[in-house]
Design an enzyme around this catalytic site. Structure first.
Site, short mmCIF file in Angstrom:
data_model
loop_
_atom_site.label_atom_id
_atom_site.label_comp_id
_atom_site.label_asym_id
_atom_site.label_seq_id
_atom_site.Cartn_x
_atom_site.Cartn_y
_atom_site.Cartn_z
N GLN A 146 7.22 -5.28 9.69
CA GLN A 146 8.36 -5.33 8.79
C GLN A 146 7.90 -5.46 7.35
O GLN A 146 7.72 -4.47 6.67
CB GLN A 146 9.30 -6.47 9.18
N ASP A 147 7.68 -6.69 6.86
CA ASP A 147 7.06 -6.79 5.54
C ASP A 147 5.81 -7.66 5.64
O ASP A 147 5.59 -8.31 6.66
CB ASP A 147 8.04 -7.25 4.45
N PRO A 148 4.97 -7.66 4.60
CA PRO A 148 3.68 -8.35 4.72
C PRO A 148 3.86 -9.86 4.90
O PRO A 148 4.87 -10.44 4.51
CB PRO A 148 3.00 -8.05 3.37
#
Length: 226
Positions: free
Chosen positions: A63-65
């Protein structure tokens, strides 16, 4: 003999578009204003650096870091050497132990060897502000990573997409299942892993699908880092 396509060939034009330039300038402004943005600038596009386009046989969408210090380095689920494996990755290791009794849980969470074997470890959003999950979710990164998935869909065949959790599964709409494979499960996060990620069998299924196509299976075992 045709020259292998590079990432520049397939997404170079996308990176010239105004929206993409706007993302880069927005992230640069945040960094200049003193905000801590992960991963560091030189690591933002590591997924593409470690896995050339022609080598992409498997895609694991994140998804995101990670938004903690020293974790994110541009590969989904992976952390830098010397940083403990986060809970989602620990659950991935647990699943590997179930599927492969010989799998030895590594002392780290650095997945570069998977990337070098053709596993594209792609987050759908490529930057995040320290300590603030999803803080860059509306920057436009998903337009770019959707384009990446569409290019893989169009120009490659027989790629195995591992879509864990609802966010990743939304990206399934870009993938032609007549020419690619989609394996779906809940996200490996501790919040959902027990709803069916653990026991999903995806790592072994991936290798079976690669072998059926005459491709080299992935060695999921990670060597210890001293």
């Amino acid at each position: 003999m045709t020259t292998p396509l590079t990432w520049h060939d397939v997404i170079g034009a996308e990176k010239e578009k105004p929206y993409f330039q706007q993302i880069l300038s927005q992230v640069a402004q945040q960094r200049q204003a003193g905000k801590i943005i992960y991963p560091p600038q030189e690591d933002v596009f590591n997924a593409f650096r470690f896995t050339p386009f022609e080598n992409v046989n498997v895609v694991i969408l994140g998804q995101d870091p990670y938004h903690g210090p020293n974790q994110a380095h541009g590969l989904s689920f992976s952390v830098r050497p010397g940083v403990p494996a986060p809970p989602s990755l620990v659950n991935m290791y647990k699943e590997l132990e179930q599927e492969y009794p010989d799998f030895k849980r590594p002392n780290h969470g650095y997945l570069e060897s998977w990337a070098q074997q053709g596993v594209l470890l792609l987050n759908t959003v490529l930057t995040v502000e320290k300590g603030q999950a999803h803080s860059h979710a509306n920057y436009g990164w998903e337009v770019f990573t959707d384009a990446v998935i569409e290019q893989i869909n169009q120009r490659r065949e027989g790629v195995i997409f591992l879509l864990w959790g609802a966010h990743a599964q939304k990206k399934g709409r870009f993938i032609d299942t007549n020419k690619h494979f989609i394996l779906k499960a809940p996200h490996p996060s501790p919040l959902s892993a027990h709803r069916g990620f653990l026991g999903c069998g995806h790592f072994k299924q991936t290798n079976n699908l690669l072998a059926q196509q005459g491709r080299t299976p992935i060695n999921w075992q990670l060597d210890p880092i001293e």
